[in-house]
Structure formats: structure tokens, C-alpha cells
Design a protein around this motif. Structure first.
Motif, mmCIF file in Angstrom:
data_model
loop_
_atom_site.group_PDB
_atom_site.id
_atom_site.type_symbol
_atom_site.label_atom_id
_atom_site.label_comp_id
_atom_site.label_asym_id
_atom_site.label_seq_id
_atom_site.Cartn_x
_atom_site.Cartn_y
_atom_site.Cartn_z
ATOM 1 N N TYR A 68 0.369 -1.088 0.181
ATOM 2 C CA TYR A 68 0.387 -0.290 -0.295
ATOM 3 C C TYR A 68 0.665 1.158 -0.193
ATOM 4 O O TYR A 68 2.269 1.538 0.852
ATOM 5 N N PRO A 69 0.655 1.824 -0.584
ATOM 6 C CA PRO A 69 1.311 3.835 -0.404
ATOM 7 C C PRO A 69 1.270 3.674 0.713
ATOM 8 O O PRO A 69 1.311 3.567 1.760
ATOM 9 N N PRO A 70 2.927 5.381 1.004
ATOM 10 C CA PRO A 70 3.269 5.484 1.878
ATOM 11 C C PRO A 70 2.282 5.865 3.235
ATOM 12 O O PRO A 70 2.423 5.527 4.270
ATOM 13 N N PHE A 71 1.430 6.460 3.139
ATOM 14 C CA PHE A 71 -0.060 7.081 4.011
ATOM 15 C C PHE A 71 -0.269 6.231 4.904
ATOM 16 O O PHE A 71 -0.789 5.844 5.923
ATOM 17 N N PHE A 72 -0.914 4.626 4.493
ATOM 18 C CA PHE A 72 -1.100 3.637 5.547
ATOM 19 C C PHE A 72 0.252 2.637 5.748
ATOM 20 O O PHE A 72 -0.378 2.461 6.831
ATOM 21 N N PHE A 185 -7.182 18.744 -2.955
ATOM 22 C CA PHE A 185 -5.913 17.722 -1.596
ATOM 23 C C PHE A 185 -6.424 16.292 -0.640
ATOM 24 O O PHE A 185 -5.964 16.038 -0.511
ATOM 25 N N VAL A 186 -8.062 17.172 -0.511
ATOM 26 C CA VAL A 186 -8.411 15.532 0.726
ATOM 27 C C VAL A 186 -7.966 15.009 -0.672
ATOM 28 O O VAL A 186 -7.771 13.124 -0.106
ATOM 29 N N PHE A 187 -8.238 14.242 -1.710
ATOM 30 C CA PHE A 187 -7.993 12.934 -2.525
ATOM 31 C C PHE A 187 -6.918 12.911 -2.981
ATOM 32 O O PHE A 187 -6.879 11.473 -3.020
ATOM 33 N N ALA A 188 -5.941 13.308 -3.628
ATOM 34 C CA ALA A 188 -4.553 13.827 -2.908
ATOM 35 C C ALA A 188 -4.023 12.630 -1.948
ATOM 36 O O ALA A 188 -3.019 12.030 -1.774
ATOM 37 N N VAL A 189 -4.805 13.364 -0.857
ATOM 38 C CA VAL A 189 -4.467 12.368 0.789
ATOM 39 C C VAL A 189 -5.149 11.040 0.661
ATOM 40 O O VAL A 189 -4.176 10.111 0.715
ATOM 41 N N LEU A 190 -6.435 10.856 -0.038
ATOM 42 C CA LEU A 190 -6.861 8.800 -0.413
ATOM 43 C C LEU A 190 -6.041 8.787 -0.799
ATOM 44 O O LEU A 190 -5.037 7.633 -1.501
ATOM 45 N N LEU A 191 -5.272 9.243 -2.143
ATOM 46 C CA LEU A 191 -4.462 8.272 -3.261
ATOM 47 C C LEU A 191 -3.107 7.951 -2.406
ATOM 48 O O LEU A 191 -2.514 6.372 -2.579
ATOM 49 N N CYS A 192 -2.808 8.575 -1.684
ATOM 50 C CA CYS A 192 -1.493 8.061 -0.773
ATOM 51 C C CYS A 192 -1.399 7.060 0.291
ATOM 52 O O CYS A 192 -0.340 6.630 1.116
ATOM 53 N N PHE A 193 -2.617 6.806 0.850
ATOM 54 C CA PHE A 193 -3.576 5.693 1.477
ATOM 55 C C PHE A 193 -3.365 4.685 0.598
ATOM 56 O O PHE A 193 -3.206 3.520 1.415
ATOM 57 N N LYS A 194 -4.233 4.529 -0.581
ATOM 58 C CA LYS A 194 -4.367 3.439 -1.508
ATOM 59 C C LYS A 194 -4.493 4.059 -2.278
ATOM 60 O O LYS A 194 -5.432 4.680 -3.253
ATOM 61 N N HIS A 195 -3.888 3.558 -3.557
ATOM 62 C CA HIS A 195 -3.870 3.455 -4.875
ATOM 63 C C HIS A 195 -5.017 4.070 -5.591
ATOM 64 O O HIS A 195 -4.839 4.016 -6.370
ATOM 65 N N LEU A 196 -5.751 2.425 -5.633
ATOM 66 C CA LEU A 196 -6.246 2.149 -6.114
ATOM 67 C C LEU A 196 -7.807 3.175 -6.179
ATOM 68 O O LEU A 196 -8.062 3.239 -7.509
ATOM 69 N N PHE A 197 -7.984 3.828 -5.609
ATOM 70 C CA PHE A 197 -9.052 4.830 -6.355
ATOM 71 C C PHE A 197 -8.332 6.000 -7.052
ATOM 72 O O PHE A 197 -9.392 6.681 -7.448
ATOM 73 N N ALA A 198 -7.470 5.848 -7.733
ATOM 74 C CA ALA A 198 -6.742 5.884 -8.813
ATOM 75 C C ALA A 198 -7.453 6.560 -9.801
ATOM 76 O O ALA A 198 -7.685 7.167 -11.062
ATOM 77 N N VAL A 199 -8.446 5.239 -9.795
ATOM 78 C CA VAL A 199 -8.904 4.988 -10.799
ATOM 79 C C VAL A 199 -10.490 6.529 -11.264
ATOM 80 O O VAL A 199 -10.068 6.497 -12.678
ATOM 81 N N ALA A 200 -10.425 7.489 -10.353
ATOM 82 C CA ALA A 200 -11.331 8.043 -10.517
ATOM 83 C C ALA A 200 -10.394 9.256 -10.176
ATOM 84 O O ALA A 200 -10.948 10.735 -10.975
#
Length: 522
Positions: A68-72, A185-200
Motif C-alpha cells: 500500500y502507499p506510504p500514508f497507509f 487536496f483530500v483526494f490526493a491524501v486518499l491516493l497516498c493511502f490506497k492507490h486503487l482509488f486512482a481510477v477516479a
């Protein structure tokens, strides 16, 4: 003296009673089945606690490597501080694998329950604006917080999807309010928790570029710089330390393991199910006709995570093909967002993007259906047609998750959760969209009143929905009872395959419905 109008503003306290009911149910589920994901997250917790940051993405102590990405990873590190106090062994990566002491089980279960606070607050915030009444807000809160899919995946199977989906809903709520900068900004934070959300991400990019970075060349460029700087700051905070230690390539390698194959162990109910079935049917037919073709095996249904990509007749699907297919599927939504970026459509566009990723993506997990089912709950009350669509989709999504809980003692739980959720939706939608008749004109003829009546939009289960849901029941009865009677121990993969194929039909219907609604929107 006039009675003052009722205060219809959402109160934060109102969302906590459904949250407390959900928490009580989650506490009762603590002793239930745990998948290997429990050990995955326990190991990640121990790994981040025991090893320096420079070794997090290169350690191979366990087969459950950090991907998982670094934030996770930072989140697991945060949990490890408390875990080491509760049970030092569970936070020690050198003390063995598959560790599951009673304190460790309780701690990890509670960590998921407590992290759902983000989802609860996001549900409140998402219904804060708009024209939601008290009953409508309550129903949306229940659909999100009491989601049976989340209960099955997070609080039985074991994962942390709740707070991640909460971050997604927070981002959507900011965009719907016109606060694009913080939403991005919040969406960028989400991508750094789980990259599978990058589809959107393409939807976010097009929408923000057109809606936020407007107002002329100078102003638009300035806003683009501000938004880009905010996003880069988030990614710098996440990946900067690993860049410093020269670990970026290793991090990316772990996050994108394309060698795992097109399909997951259990077929996610998506488009590639039909592609695989077609390949198998063609291969067996050609073998019967005498062609020298390697007959396909049941590797796709073997239940193992690995490279299950080879096909006997049809062209092999590569990650690049799935990527292009997803982008093409999302493109109608991107065109709409470019031409007319409306905040009220953001939630539907994002949900549609995740639907496309689920249907056409590479190595999709069945749990990924939560990425679009949860956001669509917030739009399910916009019309009776939205409510009907969500009613079918959420049932199909939850049912497709049933194979995750394969032990007998969990069977009544998942069935009861789905039935209760269906009842909440049915009575909730029926109360929001009741069948009512309004008289538009009255004429007197022959001593009798002839009323020209017009029905208002109402929630109902049509013939298609009844037929399809009856099919789900038949599939379940076959898998649980009739398959053993008819075939005994033969064809053990057939019940799972039937669930996947039949659920995929429902998912494809949802995709077509969403595409149609987006195409017709103005």
C-alpha cells in the motif's frame, strides 16, 4: 401567531445513533471469521514498528509484503505504538508469523471500528447541504454506515475500507460545496493511502481543471499552480522519505505487481468473467471438433492468487489493454465534466469511474465494488429511478461478497445482514417516494366524476428487478443445497462461478444504467 419553521439543518449528534448501533454490531462480530488479511495488517503493523523506514518496502520476512502507499504505512506505524503496549509480540516482526493472540485480535478489531469515525463524519458532512430532509439524511446515514458489504469486508473478513471511503466522501462533499482546492487536496491524501482509488483521478483532473482553474488565463494559471502545489505537497510528504533513501523504485514495484494476473482468486463479477467463459467455451468446442488446441483448465477458479492470464483461443489480456479499456469506458463522463462541470454531478461521475475500473480493470478484487456502491448511496434519493438502481446494485454487490465468508458459522450472519439491509432500503425508499395520485382535472359526466389522474414518481420493484432477485435466490439455493445432491464432489468451482457470472450481469446492468443517466444529463 405563526409557528416557526422547523430547523432542518443537520445536527452532528443525529448521525451518532446509527453509528452507535453499527458499533454494537461490529463488537458482536469480533469473534467471527478472519481472513489472511488479518495477518497481512498485523505483519505490516509489526514491520513498520520493528524496522527502519528504509526497509519497509524491501523486507521479505513474510509473504505478505507491504504493497500500500506510504500514508497507509504511516497509519500502521501509528497503530503500532498502541499495539506494542497491548501485546508487544504482535508488534515484533521477528517473533514469528500468523500471530493472533486474544489481545491482538481485540486490538485490531477495535482499530477498524474506531477508524470508522471518519466514515461517520463524512456521511454527516455529505448530507449537510442540499435539500435533504431529516428522514432523507437518516436514510443515507443508514445506507452508508450500516452497509452490509462494509460489515462483511472490514469487520469480518478484515480490512480498513471504512475510513478510506470516508476520506473519499469528504472529498466529494467539498467538491459539491464548490470548495475545489480542499476537495482535490483530500483526494490526493486518499491516493497516498490506497492507490486503487486512482481510477477516479481522470474525473478529478478534468473537473478541477474546468471548474477550479477557470476565470481567464492569468487567474486560471494561478489556480492551476496552487492546486498542483497542494497535490505535490501531499505526495512529497508521502513519498519524500522513500525518495531520500532511494526506495522509490521498490515502492512502486510493490504497489503495482502486474504479475498477479488478470483475475483475482475468486472472479470479481466484472466484464472479464464473460471473456474467460467465452474463451473456455470456444476452446472446448474446437477440441470436440478435432482442432489441436490445449483445453483450458479451471485455473481461473482455483482459488489461488497468481498469474491466471493465459487464454486458449482469445487474445491474452495485458495490463495495458485493461488500462485503455477503462479510460475509454470513462471517456463519456470526462466529456460531460469538460463541457459542463457541475458540482451536483461530481458524486455520480466519480461513482461511474469506479464502476468502469471494477468492470474492466486488471486483477480486480470483488471488494472494490464498495468504491462505487458507497458514494452512490448519497445520490440514491435524487429520484425514484436512482433509488431503484441503488436497491438492485447494493444487493448484488453484497451478494457477490458472500464467498469471502465460506465457513458455516458465518452463513446466517451474512444472510441476515443482507436481508436487513434490503428491508431498510425497501421501506426507506418507499417512504421517500410513496405512491400518490394527484388530480389534475375533474369533469362531471353522467352523474359521475371522471378524474384525470397523474401519478408522481414512486419507488417500486419492477418485473426485471423481481426476476433478477429471484435468480439470486435460485443461485444461492443451488450452491448451498442442490449442487452436492446433483454432482457430489464434482465440479467444486461451479457454485462460485455461477455467483460470479450472475452477479456480473447485475454489475453490467448498473454500468449501462449509469452510462445512460450520465449521457442524458444536462
Amino acid at each position: 401567531m405563526k409557528t416557526p419553521p422547523p430547523n432542518n439543518r443537520p445536527q452532528i449528534g443525529g448521525v451518532w445513533w446509527p453509528a452507535l448501533v453499527a458499533a454494537a454490531v461490529k463488537l458482536l462480530l469480533i469473534p467471527s471469521y478472519r481472513s489472511t488479511d488479518f495477518e497481512v495488517h498485523r505483519h505490516w503493523l509489526a514491520l513498520t514498528h520493528s524496522l527502519p523506514l528504509s526497509q519497509w518496502y524491501s523486507d521479505a520476512t513474510s509473504e505478505w509484503t507491504l504493497d500500500y502507499p506510504p500514508f497507509f504505512a504511516y497509519f500502521e506505524k501509528f497503530l503500532s505504538f498502541f499495539a506494542s503496549k497491548v501485546d508487544p509480540t504482535m508488534a515484533d516482526v521477528h517473533r514469528g508469523l500468523n500471530y493472533a493472540s486474544p489481545p491482538a485480535i481485540l486490538f485490531q478489531r477495535l482499530s477498524v471500528i474506531l477508524s470508522d469515525v471518519v466514515l461517520v463524519y463524512a456521511s454527516h458532512r455529505l448530507t449537510k447541504g442540499g435539500n435533504f430532509g431529516c428522514a432523507q439524511r437518516l436514510l443515507i446515514w443508514c445506507l452508508v454506515i450500516w452497509s452490509p458489504g462494509l460489515l462483511i469486508v472490514d469487520h469480518m473478513h478484515f480490512q480498513y475500507n471504512g475510513f478510506l471511503l470516508g476520506i473519499l466522501l469528504l472529498s466529494i462533499s467539498f467538491l459539491e460545496e464548490g470548495r475545489d482546492l480542499i476537495g482535490g487536496f483530500v483526494f490526493a491524501v486518499l491516493l497516498c493511502f490506497k492507490h486503487l482509488f486512482a481510477v477516479a483521478a481522470p474525473v478529478y483532473f478534468v473537473y478541477l481543471f474546468r471548474h477550479y482553474c477557470n476565470g481567464g488565463l492569468v487567474k486560471g494559471f494561478a489556480r492551476l499552480v496552487v492546486m498542483g502545489s497542494a497535490v505535490l505537497a501531499v505526495f512529497a510528504a508521502a513519498y519524500g522519505p522513500f525518495w531520500y533513501y532511494g526506495q522509490i523504485q521498490q515502492v512502486l514495484h510493490r504497489m503495482f505487481p502486474f504479475g498477479r494476473g488478470l483475475c483475482h482468486a475468486y472472479w470479481a463479477p466484472n466484464f472479464w468473467v464473460f471473456y474467460i467463459i467465452l474463451d473456455k467455451c470456444l476452446a472446448f468446442s474446437l477440441v470436440k471438433l478435432g482442432f489441436d488446441i490445449q483445453a483450458p483448465t479451471a485455473s481461473f477458479t482455483g482459488g489461488l492468487v497468481g498469474d491466471s492470464s493465459p487464454f486458449a483461443v482469445l487474445p491474452t489480456i495485458t495490463p495495458l489493454i485493461t488500462f485503455v479499456t477503462v479510460i475509454l469506458a470513462i471517456s463519456p463522463c470526462l466529456v460531460k465534466a469538460w463541457r459542463n462541470p457541475q458540482p451536483k454531478m461530481v458524486s455520480k461521475w466519480i461513482s461511474y469511474a469506479y464502476t468502469c475500473g471494477f468492470l474492466f480493470g486488471w486483477h480486480v478484487h470483488e471488494k472494490a465494488s464498495l468504491h462505487f456502491v458507497i458514494p452512490l448511496a448519497a445520490t440514491s434519493l435524487r429520484s425514484a429511478e436512482d433509488a431503484r438502481h441503488y436497491f438492485y446494485l447494493s444487493i448484488v454487490s453484497c451478494y457477490s461478497l458472500f464467498p469471502l465468508l465460506f465457513e458455516a458459522q458465518e452463513y446466517p450472519i451474512k444472510v441476515v445482514l443482507l436481508l436487513l439491509h434490503s428491508l431498510v432500503m425497501f421501506f426507506g425508499f418507499s417512504s421517500i417516494f410513496p405512491r400518490s395520485i394527484s388530480t389534475t382535472a375533474t369533469a362531471v359526466k353522467g352523474g359521475r366524476d371522471n378524474n384525470n389522474k397523474q401519478e408522481t414518481p414512486t419507488f417500486y420493484i419492477g418485473w426485471f428487478g423481481k426476476f433478477y432477485l429471484l435468480g439470486l435466490l435460485c443461485i444461492e439455493i443451488w450452491g448451498q443445497f442442490l449442487h452436492r445432491i446433483v454432482f457430489g464432489d464434482r465440479f467444486p468451482f461451479l457454485p462460485l462461478m455461477m455467483i460470479s457470472i450472475y452477479s456480473a450481469i447485475g454489475m453490467m446492468y448498473s454500468w449501462i444504467w449509469q452510462l445512460r443517466m450520465i449521457s442524458l444529463s444536462h
